[in-house]
Write an enzyme that holds these catalytic residues in place. Structure first.
Site, short mmCIF file in Angstrom:
data_model
loop_
_atom_site.label_atom_id
_atom_site.label_comp_id
_atom_site.label_asym_id
_atom_site.label_seq_id
_atom_site.Cartn_x
_atom_site.Cartn_y
_atom_site.Cartn_z
N CYS A 243 0.81 -1.22 0.00
CA CYS A 243 0.00 0.00 0.00
C CYS A 243 0.84 1.27 0.00
CB CYS A 243 -0.93 -0.02 1.19
SG CYS A 243 -1.85 -1.56 1.22
N HIS A 383 -2.26 8.16 6.12
CA HIS A 383 -2.50 6.79 5.65
C HIS A 383 -3.81 6.28 6.24
CE1 HIS A 383 -1.54 2.89 4.04
NE2 HIS A 383 -1.53 2.32 5.25
N GLU A 394 0.65 5.92 13.41
CA GLU A 394 0.92 7.03 12.50
C GLU A 394 0.86 8.37 13.24
OE1 GLU A 394 -0.50 8.79 8.15
OE2 GLU A 394 -1.74 7.31 9.19
N LYS A 414 -9.48 7.62 3.11
CA LYS A 414 -10.00 6.25 3.10
C LYS A 414 -11.33 6.13 3.83
CE LYS A 414 -5.39 4.13 2.80
NZ LYS A 414 -4.57 5.36 2.91
N HIS A 419 -9.73 1.53 1.25
CA HIS A 419 -8.29 1.43 1.05
C HIS A 419 -8.00 0.84 -0.32
CE1 HIS A 419 -4.15 1.12 1.56
NE2 HIS A 419 -4.07 0.58 2.77
N PHE A 478 2.49 -3.44 3.99
CA PHE A 478 3.00 -4.70 4.55
C PHE A 478 4.47 -4.86 4.16
CE2 PHE A 478 -1.02 -7.61 4.93
CZ PHE A 478 -1.47 -6.84 5.98
#
Length: 492
Positions: A243, A383, A394, A414, A419, A478
């Site tokens: 991502c 994010h 974050e 999002k 997402h 990830f």
């Protein structure tokens, strides 16, 4: 298929070894990290025109902590300054940039029940699914029927960005296309093409696999097909960092321009993972919200009742160009890309570092690359996936970098579109640039019960007027991949 192992960083899931009573690997959600600070100021800004801005941004005075400290300096060489001259997207709100951002400003959710396939037996039955997508005028009918949706989104988003930059077919034919490159990445690749090929192999045997199985599955094909269709012969490849993908592409594309390897780069991300395999895979990770009874309220960054992210899809593509090239062409300029950074947590496949070092160092490095001080930043497109640990991790990292957050506003795109995995950073970069152009920040919806540790203004539920001085857009993936890009209003 390393790309398929990628996904949403900060997703709030931990891979665990085989546990007692379990007949397979178990992924267990974990609960989160730490806080952040105060509330920002609002300043008015007239809606920007589509022409080059001539107003200088208001740069705040940086208080020296020692007598020898001076403000960082930005790039001045027009061959190395990188500006944004075109934008194109495919989204749950359609393919038009203004419509997309207006829907965001209205706080409209694009999340709904999945009807592309029968998800009635799935524990998660909703997503940010794109409907009524049309590639008319961008992809010929024969190829359109063969292509994986990920590549269809890439081609439409990429070609619309080129058109927006006044780089249509007739213009490109007169240009040196060896100086124009393409760098559109994806986290998952052609997931439908891959799944269909495997199904054919199992059910009918290897002779029934289509010859397009490999070409339409591999992650580089979006950039390749866009170049083939447009004749762009500059740097061309794909990056797949889950991502964080689109931001990695922006960072690398800008560096090609700064090094003189290209004058123009078409860069961004694309994804089409709202498929049985994609949704089932993330269900298995226990990463998704299961709020099936109210899907539009499922994506809720920083809300105490969040319980996982919502799948999305689409494409977000920018035309990045040297200032020298843009001025020669006399084209419009939306914003300036000041810099960026990429780092790795080097910690865990899905779990962000508890100390936030990977993210905070990435933000710091991006500001150094941009020639920007922390005091100049007053907007963060976060994010913010709506997962337990990721959202707070974050915020904690942002707090480490920006000691005073009183003038910063932060929102989560999002919350409305889900997402988009590899496409997320591309769509969010466009939202960030539109915020710079319009002076309006879209809300973070579903903010009903904010985490008490989140004391930065998250623009809850209703849009806000805000003059953006310098903005950062964060994307994490990830594998511990971190990426931050920095945008600002353009001034000659």
């Amino acid at each position: 298929m390393a790309g398929i192992a990628a996904g949403i960083s900060s997703s709030g899931v931990l891979l665990r070894a085989r546990e007692s009573g379990s007949n397979g690997a178990s992924l267990v959600q974990y609960s989160g990290l730490r806080p952040s600070e105060n509330m920002p100021i609002v300043s008015t800004r007239p809606s920007a025109s589509w022409l080059i801005s001539t107003r200088a941004p208001k740069c705040r005075i940086i208080k020296a902590q020692a007598s020898t400290i001076s403000a960082p300096t930005r790039e001045t060489d027009p061959r190395k300054r990188v500006v944004i001259t075109g934008m194109g997207l495919v989204s749950v709100f359609g393919n038009d940039i203004d419509t997309f951002y207006n829907k965001l400003l209205e706080g409209e959710s694009g999340i709904s029940l999945i009807d592309r396939f029968d998800a009635s037996n799935f524990s998660v039955r909703f997503a940010g699914q794109i409907r009524d997508f049309s590639s008319k005028g961008y992809i010929d009918g024969k190829n359109d029927r063969r292509l994986d949706d990920s590549w269809r989104y890439c081609l439409v988003g990429g070609k619309r960005a080129l058109e927006d930059a006044n780089l249509g077919t007739e213009v490109l034919e007169k240009m040196d296309r060896t100086k124009i490159g393409v760098l559109v990445g994806t986290g998952m690749g052609g997931l439908t093409a891959f799944s269909t090929g495997v199904e054919a192999l199992i059910q009918k045997g290897y002779k029934k696999i289509t010859p397009f199985f490999i070409p339409y599955s591999i992650t580089n094909m979006g950039s390749a097909l866009l170049a083939i269709d447009t004749g762009l012969m500059g740097p061309n490849y794909s990056i797949s960092t889950a991502c964080a993908t689109a931001n990695y592409c922006f960072f690398s594309a800008a560096n090609h321009i700064r090094k003189g390897e290209a004058e123009i780069m078409v860069a961004g991300g694309t994804e089409a993972a709202v498929t049985p395999t994609g949704v089932a895979g993330f269900i298995a990770c226990r990463a998704l919200s299961q709020r099936n009874d109210e899907p539009q309220a499922a994506s809720r960054p920083w809300d105490k009742d969040r319980e996982g992210f919502v799948m999305g899809e689409g494409a977000g593509v920018l035309v990045m160009e040297s200032l020298e090239s843009a001025m020669k062409r006399g084209t419009k300029i939306y914003a300036e890309y000041l810099g960026g950074a990429i780092t790795c947590d080097a910690h865990h496949m899905t779990d962000p570092r508890s100390d936030g070092l990977g993210v905070s160092s990435c933000i710091k490095k991006s500001l150094e690359d941009a020639g920007v001080s922390p005091e100049e930043v007053n907007y963060v497109n976060a994010h913010a996936t709506s997962t337990l640990a990721g959202d707070l991790a974050e915020v904690n990292a942002i707090k480490k970098v920006f000691k005073d957050t009183s003038e910063i506003k932060m929102n989560g795109t999002k919350s409305m579109i889900g997402h988009g995995l590899g496409a997320a950073g591309g769509l969010e970069a466009i939202a960030t640039i539109k915020a710079i152009n319009t002076g309006w920040l879209h809300p973070t919806i579903n903010q009903n019960n904010l985490e008490p540790d989140v004391t930065i203004d998250t623009v809850p539920n209703v849009k806000k007027k805000h003059e953006v001085n310098v903005a950062i857009s964060n994307s994490f993936g990830f594998g511990g991949h971190n990426s931050v890009v920095v945008f600002a209003p353009f001034t000659p």
